[in-house]
Design an enzyme around this catalytic site. Sequence first.
Site, PDB file in Angstrom:
ATOM      1  N   ASP A   1     -12.162  80.506  74.873  1.00  0.00           N
ATOM      2  CA  ASP A   1     -12.640  81.884  74.976  1.00  0.00           C
ATOM      3  C   ASP A   1     -13.727  81.977  76.045  1.00  0.00           C
ATOM      4  O   ASP A   1     -14.561  81.082  76.179  1.00  0.00           O
ATOM      5  CB  ASP A   1     -13.214  82.288  73.607  1.00  0.00           C
ATOM      6  CG  ASP A   1     -13.749  83.704  73.594  1.00  0.00           C
ATOM      7  OD1 ASP A   1     -12.930  84.629  73.611  1.00  0.00           O
ATOM      8  OD2 ASP A   1     -14.984  83.872  73.591  1.00  0.00           O
TER       9      ASP A   1
ATOM     10  N   GLU B   1      -9.451  81.604  79.116  1.00  0.00           N
ATOM     11  CA  GLU B   1      -9.552  83.034  79.338  1.00  0.00           C
ATOM     12  C   GLU B   1     -10.430  83.314  80.552  1.00  0.00           C
ATOM     13  O   GLU B   1     -11.644  83.142  80.508  1.00  0.00           O
ATOM     14  CB  GLU B   1     -10.135  83.727  78.102  1.00  0.00           C
ATOM     15  CG  GLU B   1      -9.863  85.206  78.142  1.00  0.00           C
ATOM     16  CD  GLU B   1     -11.032  86.036  77.731  1.00  0.00           C
ATOM     17  OE1 GLU B   1     -10.800  87.175  77.330  1.00  0.00           O
ATOM     18  OE2 GLU B   1     -12.177  85.564  77.833  1.00  0.00           O
TER      19      GLU B   1
END
Length: 477
Positions: A219, A246
């Site tokens: 993330d 990400e």
Amino acid sequence: MKFFALAAALLPLLITDANAFPMSNLESRTDYASIAARTTPGDKPVIIQLFQWNYASVAAECTEFIGPAGYGYVQVSPPTESISGSQWWTDYQVVSYTLTSKHGSRDDLKNMIDTCHAAGVKVLVDTVWNHMAGIDSGTGTAGDSFTHYSYPPTWDTSNFHYCGTPGNDIQDWQSRTQVQTCELSNLADLATETETVRAKLAAFGNDLMSLGVDGLRLDAAKHMPTADISNIVGRLNPQPQYITQEVVAGDGDTIQGSEYAGIGDVQEFRWTTAIQKAFSGGGISSLQSFTDSQWTDSAHANVFVANHDTERGNAAASLNVNSPSNTYTLANIFALAHPYGTPTVLSSYTYSSVDDGAPNGGTGSCYGAGGVNGWLCQHRWTAIAGMTGFRNTVGSAALTNWVSPSSDRIAFGRGNVGFVIINNDDAAWGATFTTGLPDGVYTDVISGSANFTVSGGQLKTAVPIRDAIALHVGAKA
Ligand code: LAG
Ligand code: CA
């Protein structure tokens, strides 16, 4: 050599804009073989993002449907202690690395991993390394009390960046330093360049690996320099088989996803938006080899029609389950048929507010080819599950026999093992297609029932409006 290695290690310290020299990160790595290996998740390449499913329900679904359907990976929501609250996004406000989340306990996580493995499915865990909680104080899902910048027993105020902007928030999104050392939405930003932080994040990663986790979604990877991620990943043992990062980047942005390709796959949000535009009137005829020089290359890209952020209108424009004229399903068919990137299918739930947490207490439930109790179960939709079989069958076979007689009609093959026709037009498309397939009778995997005859390599048919047909050698009638 010695001097060069030392210089490479020091570069990030000497130059604020270290990643303007991406080679410095690659050269500090020695395990190139494992880097190459984890940019593709293997011979069953399709990932399902089971957004907010609790781990007991993931385990049951692995056995009942996901394994038999041929999906390679499930990607599950973060397993760590987070702030309390019903909103889905509490997951991204980490309080500690105790594996007690709203999705289950450490034992539930372990049981899910073992059960999915027994069903032939690998487990990808969404992992937050960049930051901790952003609220002033509270008690986490494992009972730990915290205040902003102090999360005992793991972190104290010395472990965070205070970048000096108002509120320490990111203000200039074109400043590499701000994006990577200021706060994303007030979320306390860990000093990932320090040994203390790296060692503890690696210990967290190794705890996951010890439970049998196969891969990681990182993330907010864009908010960490590649040197920091590389260093932490390099300490994991065993090495993850797959990593997806990400990195939300637009053309011309200072930080590009391609910088991260030396570590693992990178989520290419420009692909997501290009698909939305193409299926929403822009025309799909341009999709044969659509890409641009700034996108992450196919071998390192992880792509999806939507993820949990984009379906809520965040991160990047995308289609979603409410998109008109069957475009969401048609785009997923395209994603699984076209060779660009490693595909992820989102499996999510209906909501009235974008903040709404999972329905049904987080117990994912599907029935037949759809969902129940508020769940959508996209992974069970006949077309999507069917196209997962198609993707597994065609593997890396080349794109062949492309035709596109008008902007909303395309058909193409994958080697001589699969052929797909997508009609995103409001009129039926009757034609004779050169498929490259061996002659025989095939069952269309989009409907799961209609049979089509290929004769002399040709398929003569009419595709209904806003519909598709997909045939492959693993689905002969
Ligand atoms: C991500 N990738 O980089 C996740 O995919 C995305 O879902 C996360 O945002 C984000 N980064 C941080 O991990 C989500 C929500 C935000 C939410 C955040 C933290 O989209 O809305 O922010 O998780 O929970 C919320 C409030 C903010 C507030 C913040 C801190 O919406 O207004 O500033 O919490 O309290
Ligand atoms: Ca950061």
